[in-house]
Write an enzyme that holds these catalytic residues in place. Structure first.
Site, PDB file in Angstrom:
ATOM      1  N   VAL A  12      62.551  19.966 -16.073  1.00 34.24           N
ATOM      2  CA  VAL A  12      62.486  18.506 -15.966  1.00 34.24           C
ATOM      3  C   VAL A  12      61.271  18.047 -16.754  1.00 34.24           C
ATOM      4  O   VAL A  12      60.267  18.751 -16.838  1.00 34.24           O
ATOM      5  CB  VAL A  12      62.393  18.044 -14.496  1.00 34.24           C
ATOM      6  CG1 VAL A  12      63.704  18.304 -13.779  1.00 34.24           C
ATOM      7  CG2 VAL A  12      61.266  18.750 -13.764  1.00 34.24           C
ATOM      8  N   SER A  13      61.357  16.859 -17.334  1.00 36.46           N
ATOM      9  CA  SER A  13      60.352  16.431 -18.299  1.00 36.46           C
ATOM     10  C   SER A  13      59.072  15.883 -17.692  1.00 36.46           C
ATOM     11  O   SER A  13      58.027  15.891 -18.326  1.00 36.46           O
ATOM     12  CB  SER A  13      60.960  15.374 -19.236  1.00 36.46           C
ATOM     13  OG  SER A  13      62.043  15.926 -19.943  1.00 36.46           O
ATOM     14  N   THR A  14      59.115  15.377 -16.472  1.00 31.89           N
ATOM     15  CA  THR A  14      57.923  14.767 -15.878  1.00 31.89           C
ATOM     16  C   THR A  14      57.718  15.254 -14.455  1.00 31.89           C
ATOM     17  O   THR A  14      58.643  15.736 -13.801  1.00 31.89           O
ATOM     18  CB  THR A  14      58.048  13.232 -15.846  1.00 31.89           C
ATOM     19  OG1 THR A  14      59.129  12.882 -14.958  1.00 31.89           O
ATOM     20  CG2 THR A  14      58.334  12.680 -17.237  1.00 31.89           C
TER      21      THR A  14
END
Length: 225
Positions: A12-14
């Protein structure tokens, strides 16, 4: 149907996505749906929270280590989350770990074929350049071929190299197991047989994919120093 051991790798990016499960749950559902049926076991699920632009991925390294330790296949939900990152592809190829993408299961074979095609092309180009260089050298009057006895020397050199490769792999496997064996000892296992039993109970195979015996544990400990 899925067969064997798997280690799931999610990204997941954040940090917010990681906490909320946004995107993560969809990846988990995809992986579990793919594995539904067949004879398989999910050894671990590893979550990486980071930007797609970064190339350092400690959780990926952890997932690959688990794959090597358990003789498992790395499974990802979506190929586009990883394949577009050159660092990931390079790391995966160097690790020697097999991988499966749920949205494109054939990607594993396709990737290997592409890499093989590139390697074949490069080998052909090298061969052609070598032949051209030898032809030019012969035209200049350079004597080609090996001196008497040189062939045996080369054979011995290749044999020694092969032995080095086998030793390096065994040393790497012993190093990989050091942390796990340390945990087993700390839990109270004293004898080689106890350690072998604990490794088997954890589902960790030997280098050849078999079960552990006291003798095999002794060899690994010897390599660890």
């Amino acid at each position: 149907m899925a067969q064997g051991r798997f280690v799931a790798y999610y990204r997941v990016s954040t940090a917010r996505q990681g906490r909320s499960g946004l995107g993560l749950e969809a990846q988990q559902d995809a992986v579990r749906g793919y594995l539904n049926g067949g004879s398989w076991s999910l050894v671990a699920e590893v979550v990486e929270i980071e930007s797609g632009k970064r190339s350092d991925r400690p959780k990926l390294a952890e997932a690959l280590k688990l794959c090597r330790l358990h003789g498992a296949t790395l499974i990802i939900a979506k190929l586009d989350r990883l394949a577009r990152n050159v660092a990931f592809v390079s790391t995966l190829m160097e690790s020697g770990v097999e991988f499966t993408a749920v949205d494109f299961p054939q990607a594993n074979r396709l990737t290997v074929h592409i890499l093989a095609a590139v390697a074949e092309h490069e080998a052909r180009m090298i061969s052609e350049r070598t032949k051209a260089a030898l032809k030019a050298a012969k035209a200049r009057g350079t004597k080609l071929g090996r001196a008497k006895g040189e062939g045996n020397t080369m054979t011995d050199a290749y044999r020694a190299k092969a032995v080095e490769v086998v030793k390096a792999k065994a040393d790497d496997r012993a190093s990989l197991l050091s942390g796990t064996i340390g945990e087993i000892k700390a839990s109270g296992a004293v004898s080689l047989r106890d350690i072998a039993t604990a490794l088997n109970e954890r589902g960790i195979p030997t280098a050849r994919g078999g079960t552990w015996s006291a003798v095999q544990v002794q060899r690994v400990l010897a390599r660890q120093g």
